[in-house]
Design an enzyme around this catalytic site. Structure first.
Site, PDB file in Angstrom:
ATOM      1  N   LYS A 210      -4.444  -5.181   6.461  1.00 40.90           N
ATOM      2  CA  LYS A 210      -3.493  -4.831   7.515  1.00 40.90           C
ATOM      3  C   LYS A 210      -3.266  -6.047   8.407  1.00 40.90           C
ATOM      4  O   LYS A 210      -4.221  -6.588   8.991  1.00 40.90           O
ATOM      5  CB  LYS A 210      -4.033  -3.654   8.338  1.00 40.90           C
TER       6      LYS A 210
ATOM      7  N   ALA B  57       0.840  -1.188   0.000  1.00 43.37           N
ATOM      8  CA  ALA B  57       0.000   0.000   0.000  1.00 43.37           C
ATOM      9  C   ALA B  57       0.879   1.243   0.000  1.00 43.37           C
ATOM     10  O   ALA B  57       1.968   1.246   0.579  1.00 43.37           O
ATOM     11  CB  ALA B  57      -0.910  -0.006   1.224  1.00 43.37           C
TER      12      ALA B  57
ATOM     13  N   LYS C 113       6.059   2.762   5.488  1.00 39.19           N
ATOM     14  CA  LYS C 113       5.875   1.474   6.142  1.00 39.19           C
ATOM     15  C   LYS C 113       5.786   1.656   7.653  1.00 39.19           C
ATOM     16  O   LYS C 113       6.549   2.397   8.255  1.00 39.19           O
ATOM     17  CB  LYS C 113       7.024   0.523   5.790  1.00 39.19           C
ATOM     18  N   GLY C 114       4.833   0.955   8.260  1.00 37.52           N
ATOM     19  CA  GLY C 114       4.614   1.096   9.689  1.00 37.52           C
ATOM     20  C   GLY C 114       5.425   0.113  10.508  1.00 37.52           C
ATOM     21  O   GLY C 114       5.930  -0.894   9.989  1.00 37.52           O
ATOM     22  N   LEU C 115       5.528   0.398  11.795  1.00 35.82           N
ATOM     23  CA  LEU C 115       6.251  -0.470  12.719  1.00 35.82           C
ATOM     24  C   LEU C 115       5.363  -1.570  13.285  1.00 35.82           C
ATOM     25  O   LEU C 115       5.856  -2.596  13.744  1.00 35.82           O
ATOM     26  CB  LEU C 115       6.825   0.364  13.875  1.00 35.82           C
TER      27      LEU C 115
ATOM     28  N   ASP D 242     -13.530   2.611   9.612  1.00 37.94           N
ATOM     29  CA  ASP D 242     -14.065   1.318  10.017  1.00 37.94           C
ATOM     30  C   ASP D 242     -13.126   0.212   9.541  1.00 37.94           C
ATOM     31  O   ASP D 242     -12.544   0.291   8.456  1.00 37.94           O
ATOM     32  CB  ASP D 242     -15.452   1.114   9.398  1.00 37.94           C
TER      33      ASP D 242
END
Length: 526
Positions: free
Chosen positions: A288, A267, A271-273, A323
């Site tokens: 996710k 996506a 980039k997330g942790l 949501d």
């Protein structure tokens, strides 16, 4: 909250009843296959057949921990206009437009089902607003009447009457009347006459409506006509049938993946942790997955993140929290994943992602509506749209605070911009009740060494928050920061946050409206 918990409780109860009655054979798949046949026959004549079938499938998936789809004990047919085509005389009513839009408004309000505080005044205001809305789209056009759903859509302190206007007898315009209650009683607060306006009211960042309809499919089919850019699953979810919304979303996903060139990909965004996030380009949702090993400086756990998503599901999202739908046991063809993406998922989340027999199994994954990350949006948008987004970013934080929500990580990358330009928040691991936070000012340094120190010279507890430091990361330097500071500079002040906390503790309920102030009738008529 109890309504949202009811479905899972009912599934557990159904399983318990089968186990109680069937005993030793309650895990016999042949028995469940026969039950499916009998259940399908009983549901065939129901106006809510698709909802009943999804419930049966929920029971079997829970009982057997199904991976993928089990065609012998689940219902699989996609949503069809066949459901919506069934007669449902009570679902809609027609109001004639004879005598003009004020006369039409009088007829609409006379059969509303609620006594209005000012029926004649509201009829005048609604009639004039309808006339304006029609002129904006069709010019000076006669309104033949209104085709209205009889059920009211309730949410929080408001309700909506939804329908469409017949113009010239062959053109249609969406219509929604927003009802609120004030010291005078029930009033019509706004009149909405565009698909985009209704789409925001039925949007994915608001709580689900309470609405009593005899035929969910017929209602969804009607809503789809006046909001053509909404997917069927989104509409089911918005009116409270979120489990069947998941069913329809899965069917939509399978349809998109049937293309030979369909591939999941990373996506867009930083980039997330905590989460690994990927998407399917042809479908505006993201997937996710919680990582097994969460990177520093985050201090959280898989269970905590799951609990956070559960809390968001159960609470009022005030139009600012996206949501999320939880899926378990999804199975996709291996070729739907690039080597790089699959390698990453297997590396960061091996407890919930595995590859076997030509398929990739996702044991636990959330889906959310795909939005453009705010940090990317302001880089790409023209100055006017970027400014509007930054201003709404500040308003988003304030709306959440008024609802006793502190977003925690206020970085732009954790917010997104919807198709309609609204800013929403989607990173939930650091969400906290605002009243749990301790907002502080930075203590004065004791010496020059304190000022130069890389580490704080004062103690910081878990829930301590220092609004002064927000300025360093909320908005990049330049014109956008100046715009943000002029409108929302109070977000950098401890006293503002403490003031909101005090009002929340005092029980103040702040109204948030899913439509612009310019659509509110009393503002227009003043």
């Amino acid at each position: 909250m109890d309504r949202l918990r009811l479905y899972a409780h009912s599934v557990d109860h159904a399983i318990a009843q089968v186990v109680k009655r069937a005993r030793d054979v309650s895990s016999d798949r042949g028995l469940w296959s026969l039950m499916r046949e009998e259940y399908g026959a009983l549901a065939a004549g129901r106006m809510d057949r698709e909802i009943a079938e999804t419930f049966f499938s929920s029971v079997t998936r829970r009982r057997f921990a199904t991976i993928g789809v089990d065609r012998e004990i689940e219902f699989l047919q996609p949503w069809s206009s066949e459901f919506a085509a069934r007669p449902c005389d009570a679902a809609r009513r027609w109001c004639s437009g004879a005598g003009g839009t004020r006369a039409l408004a009088q007829r609409i309000l006379a059969d509303l089902g609620h006594a209005l505080a000012d029926p004649s005044g509201d009829a005048q205001r609604v009639g004039d607003a309808i006339a304006r809305g029609v002129r904006e789209v069709f010019g000076d056009t006669e309104v033949a009447g209104a085709d209205l759903l009889t059920s009211l859509f309730y949410r929080n302190k408001g309700a909506y009457l939804v329908g469409r206007l017949a113009c010239d007898g062959h053109r249609w315009l969406p219509l929604a009347l927003a009802l609120t209650a004030n010291d005078e009683g029930i009033v019509v607060d706004a009149v909405l006459t565009s698909s985009d306006e209704l789409a925001i009211v039925f949007g994915f960042a608001w709580s689900y409506f309470h609405v009593d309809v005899s035929s969910p499919a017929a209602t969804v089919a009607f809503l789809a006509e006046i909001m053509p850019y909404k997917r069927i699953d989104e509409l089911y979810t918005s009116i409270g049938y979120n489990k069947h919304g998941k069913t329809e979303l899965y069917r939509t996903l399978v349809h998109h993946l049937s293309r030979s060139d369909a591939r999941f990909e990373d996506a867009p965004g930083v980039k997330g942790l905590v989460m690994s996030v990927f998407t399917l380009p042809s479908l505006n949702i993201v997937f996710k997955i919680i990582k097994d090993r969460i990177g520093a400086p985050k201090r959280t756990t898989r269970k905590h993140v799951m609990d956070q998503y559960r809390r968001v599901f159960l609470r009022d999202r005030v139009g600012r929290l996206a949501d999320a739908q939880l899926f378990q046991g999804l199975a996709f063809r291996r070729e739907c994943f690039s080597d790089a993406l699959l390698t990453e998922l297997l590396h960061v989340a091996p407890s919930v992602v595995r590859a076997e027999k030509g398929h990739v199994i996702l044991d636990h994954v959330y889906t959310e509506r795909r939005v453009r990350p705010l940090n990317l949006y302001i880089q790409e948008a023209d100055s006017l749209r970027a400014e509007a987004a930054i201003l709404d970013y500040g308003q988003c934080i304030k709306d959440l605070a008024a609802a006793n929500i502190f977003a925690g990580d206020l970085l732009l990358k954790n917010f997104g911009v919807t198709r309609h330009g609204r800013v929403v928040f989607y990173d939930y691991d650091e969400l906290a009740p605002l009243t749990d936070c301790r907002f502080r000012r930075f203590p004065e340094p004791r010496s020059p060494d304190d000022e130069l120190s890389a580490e704080p010279w004062f103690s910081v507890a878990e829930h301590d928050v220092f609004p002064e430091e927000f300025a360093s990361f909320m908005v990049p330097n330049g014109a956008l920061r100046d715009t943000f500071a002029a409108a929302h500079g109070d977000l950098l002040e401890r006293d503002w946050w403490c003031g909101v906390q005090e009002r929340v503790r005092d029980g103040e309920l702040v109204d948030t409206f899913p439509y612009p102030a310019t659509r509110r009738l009393r503002r227009l008529s003043s």
